[in-house]
Design an enzyme around this catalytic site. Structure first.
Site, mmCIF file in Angstrom:
data_model
loop_
_atom_site.group_PDB
_atom_site.id
_atom_site.type_symbol
_atom_site.label_atom_id
_atom_site.label_comp_id
_atom_site.label_asym_id
_atom_site.label_seq_id
_atom_site.Cartn_x
_atom_site.Cartn_y
_atom_site.Cartn_z
ATOM 1 N N PRO A 123 -5.855 -35.209 5.579
ATOM 2 C CA PRO A 123 -6.429 -34.829 6.731
ATOM 3 C C PRO A 123 -7.912 -34.675 6.971
ATOM 4 C CG PRO A 123 -4.460 -33.603 5.793
ATOM 5 C CD PRO A 123 -4.732 -34.614 4.778
ATOM 6 N N GLY A 152 -4.788 -29.478 12.205
ATOM 7 C CA GLY A 152 -4.538 -30.334 10.940
ATOM 8 C C GLY A 152 -5.891 -30.881 10.770
ATOM 9 N N CYS A 153 -6.081 -32.098 11.189
ATOM 10 C CA CYS A 153 -7.213 -32.795 10.535
ATOM 11 C C CYS A 153 -8.567 -32.303 11.249
ATOM 12 C CB CYS A 153 -7.173 -34.367 10.665
ATOM 13 S SG CYS A 153 -5.703 -35.091 10.210
ATOM 14 N N VAL A 154 -8.699 -31.626 12.269
ATOM 15 C CA VAL A 154 -10.058 -30.947 12.709
ATOM 16 C C VAL A 154 -10.177 -29.893 11.693
ATOM 17 C CG1 VAL A 154 -11.136 -29.791 14.700
ATOM 18 C CG2 VAL A 154 -9.696 -31.733 14.933
ATOM 19 N N SER A 157 -11.266 -31.127 8.410
ATOM 20 C CA SER A 157 -12.577 -31.638 8.270
ATOM 21 C C SER A 157 -13.599 -30.567 8.292
ATOM 22 C CB SER A 157 -12.494 -32.619 9.470
ATOM 23 O OG SER A 157 -11.701 -33.583 9.089
#
Length: 210
Positions: A123, A152-154, A157
């Protein structure tokens, strides 16, 4: 409404700190690829196209002002041998097996020569990619962040950006999720604890276009 009021009262005075941008921003666009834009994709997101339009504007402004642009994508060996537990937990990730057209960047976000593309399997844009070290070497201290999906990935990060010492500014209009509830809940929690959630106008101001 009562629940929202209780939530706001619980957070007020506890999670209401704010961050200021540093001296050297960069733009991080997380997984803004066709898998979220093609209507027959299992990851299709209705609001993704609007987020791409905002992200494209931000990217163009960054390039015009000499600010680094980083785009991430996801790619796995066929069958997900390099995807570990994440791939096993989320079989839909097979849409990112090497060679899948759903892993491509849309026309509005095709990377330019000076942009950096980071290919990842997990992710966070930082996990196992060396991105933090690269950005530190460039003197970057602030990240404007958009992408898919917000929950998720936002989120992953943005959280890692903070943990690596970058000031994260998540651009609301440049993010999208397949359901509004996780989208809004994660933006709320990011603002409360880990990042600044801002509009695109403020993002352009940080880039230096105002």
């Amino acid at each position: 409404m009562a629940g929202e009021a209780g939530r706001d009262e619980n957070y007020a005075g506890t999670f209401d700190g704010h961050l200021q941008p540093g001296k050297r921003p960069a733009l991080l666009l997380v997984d803004m690829v066709e898998a979220y834009l093609v209507s027959d994709s299992p990851l299709y997101c209705e609001t993704a196209a609007a987020a791409v339009a905002v992200a494209s504007e931000l990217a163009d402004a960054c390039r015009a002002n000499g600010i680094p642009v980083i785009l991430t994508n996801v790619e796995y060996e066929p069958g997900g041998g390099d995807g570990g537990v994440f791939y096993r937990k989320t079989p839909v990730l097979k849409v990112f097996d090497r060679g899948s057209p759903l892993g491509a960047f849309p026309p509005a976000l095709v990377p330019r020569e000076a942009d950096r593309v980071v290919t990842k399997q997990y992710p966070s844009a930082f996990f196992g990619t060396g991105l933090a070290e690269q950005l530190h070497d460039q003197g970057v201290d602030t990240l404007l962040i958009g992408g898919f999906s917000t929950s998720g990935c936002v989120r992953a990060s943005a959280l890692d950006a903070m943990q690596y010492g970058f000031v994260p500014f998540v651009v609301r209009e440049a993010c999208a999720d397949r359901h509004p509830d996780p989208h809004e809940a994660n933006l709320f929690d990011l603002q409360a604890k880990y990042a600044e959630v801002i509009g695109s106008v403020k993002a352009l101001g940080i880039i230096g276009t105002d």
